[in-house]
Enzyme design. Structure first.
Site, short mmCIF file in Angstrom:
data_model
loop_
_atom_site.label_atom_id
_atom_site.label_comp_id
_atom_site.label_asym_id
_atom_site.label_seq_id
_atom_site.Cartn_x
_atom_site.Cartn_y
_atom_site.Cartn_z
N TYR A 54 18.87 31.29 45.04
CA TYR A 54 19.70 30.58 46.02
C TYR A 54 19.12 29.18 46.22
CZ TYR A 54 21.55 35.23 47.23
OH TYR A 54 22.12 36.49 47.18
N SER A 151 20.65 45.21 42.55
CA SER A 151 21.89 44.61 43.02
C SER A 151 22.92 44.63 41.91
CB SER A 151 21.64 43.16 43.47
OG SER A 151 22.85 42.54 43.87
N TRP A 205 27.03 43.13 50.28
CA TRP A 205 27.28 41.71 50.52
C TRP A 205 28.78 41.44 50.54
CZ3 TRP A 205 29.59 38.74 46.59
CH2 TRP A 205 29.52 39.25 45.29
N ARG A 228 35.47 27.75 52.90
CA ARG A 228 34.97 27.84 51.53
C ARG A 228 36.05 27.51 50.51
NH1 ARG A 228 31.02 33.24 51.67
NH2 ARG A 228 29.41 32.31 53.00
N GLN A 290 28.99 32.49 65.04
CA GLN A 290 29.48 33.44 64.06
C GLN A 290 28.65 34.72 64.07
OE1 GLN A 290 29.16 30.73 60.72
NE2 GLN A 290 31.39 30.47 60.62
#
Length: 318
Positions: A54, A151, A205, A228, A290
């Site tokens: 990331y 993952s 996720w 987004r 949020q």
């Protein structure tokens, strides 16, 4: 906050956790990211997820710096490795070399002595599974990793890893981090049944389907400014979810959210948490408000009739 065990491991994680994909270390200012992490911690979130890839390590730095003020034993810190971190032939994958180097790099960026949960960010078809699991087991025995997870591994890949770990007496993986939401349900077919039998917890996720399930996107309307879908850096990621069919489903889900006196986002997270194999639902946040909103999902109880009504909408049944 409510907490669940991470699979059958003894450690407990908050039902809602905070992630840093597409946000911290880049698109969200460091101060805002820190404010979100502080608010999450204040509300009882103890599970924070990131990854070395990331923003090429910048997200780990932001998360580590923000959490440094809190007692290390009060939170569960997760990161991952697999994707390229350089241009060299060994700067990617799940070889012993790459895993070892990236775990040490993550420890430095996060500024911690150990990582609670280290996850294989994808399956590496170019590296023997035994090499990967042995490297992780060595790092666990060294105390640099406490638990191992994966993952987006398939049921067969997870099963192979468990069988090999049992044969070689390695530490077993305890979690899988897949995409899971009302609009992405692939793991229900075989991953969840296998993991329920084997004691592997799901740390999911995108429970809000990249924001589609918040209701901010409406049929035949432009994407809201700042979303987004309106950001050139993230628009492509969300585009496959922004179909007319999905947006119509979200419109129908509004009535159920109103009936439950909750937001669409809270309904979507509550739906994910109805699945007992889910240990935690990872949310993203660019503003503390949020976090405040999404965390309320733990208090939304979905009864059988609610689940049936949602199922009818998701499967286009009258």
């Amino acid at each position: 906050m409510k907490y669940r065990k991470l699979g059958k491991a003894g450690v407990k994680v908050s039902e809602v956790s905070l992630g840093s994909w597409l946000t911290y270390g880049g698109t969200v200012a460091d101060d805002s990211a820190t404010a979100c992490i502080d608010r999450a911690y204040e509300l009882g979130i103890n599970f924070f997820d990131t990854a070395n890839v990331y923003r090429r390590g910048e997200a780990e730095k932001v998360v580590g710096k923000a959490l440094a003020k809190y007692p290390r034993d009060s939170y569960v810190l997760a990161t991952k490795g697999f994707w390229p971190m350089g241009d060299g032939p060994n700067d990617r994958g799940l070889s012993r070399k790459h895993i070892t180097e990236q775990v040490h790099a993550s420890l430095k960026r996060l500024n911690v002595d150990y990582i609670d949960l280290w996850q294989c960010h994808r399956y590496d078809v170019e590296t023997p599974l035994d090499e990967t699991l042995r490297a992780i087991d060595d790092l666990i025995r060294q105390g640099k990793i406490l638990y191992a997870g994966v993952s987006e591994w398939s049921a067969l890949q997870i099963s192979d890893a468990l069988h090999l770990a049992d044969k070689r007496l390695y530490d077993r993986i305890v979690s899988n981090q897949p995409q899971y939401s009302m609009l992405a349900r692939a793991i229900e077919a075989d991953v969840i049944p296998l993991c329920e039998r084997e004691g592997i917890g799901q740390v999911v996720w995108s429970p809000l389907a990249q924001g589609v399930l918040t209701g901010k996107y409406r049929p035949n309307a432009e994407a809201p400014e700042g979303s987004r879908a309106a950001n050139k850096d993230t628009a492509q990621i969300i585009s496959r979810l922004l179909t007319d069919e999905n947006l119509q489903k979200v419109e129908q889900l509004r009535a159920i959210a109103q009936r439950k006196e909750c937001t669409l986002a809270q309904l979507a997270i509550a739906w994910v948490l109805r699945q007992q194999n889910v240990s935690s639902a990872i949310i993203g946040a660019s503003r503390p408000e949020q976090v405040d909103e999404n965390i309320k999902a733990i208090h939304v109880t979905l009864h059988e009739n609610d689940v049936n009504d949602i199922e009818a909408i998701l499967n286009n049944r009258p």
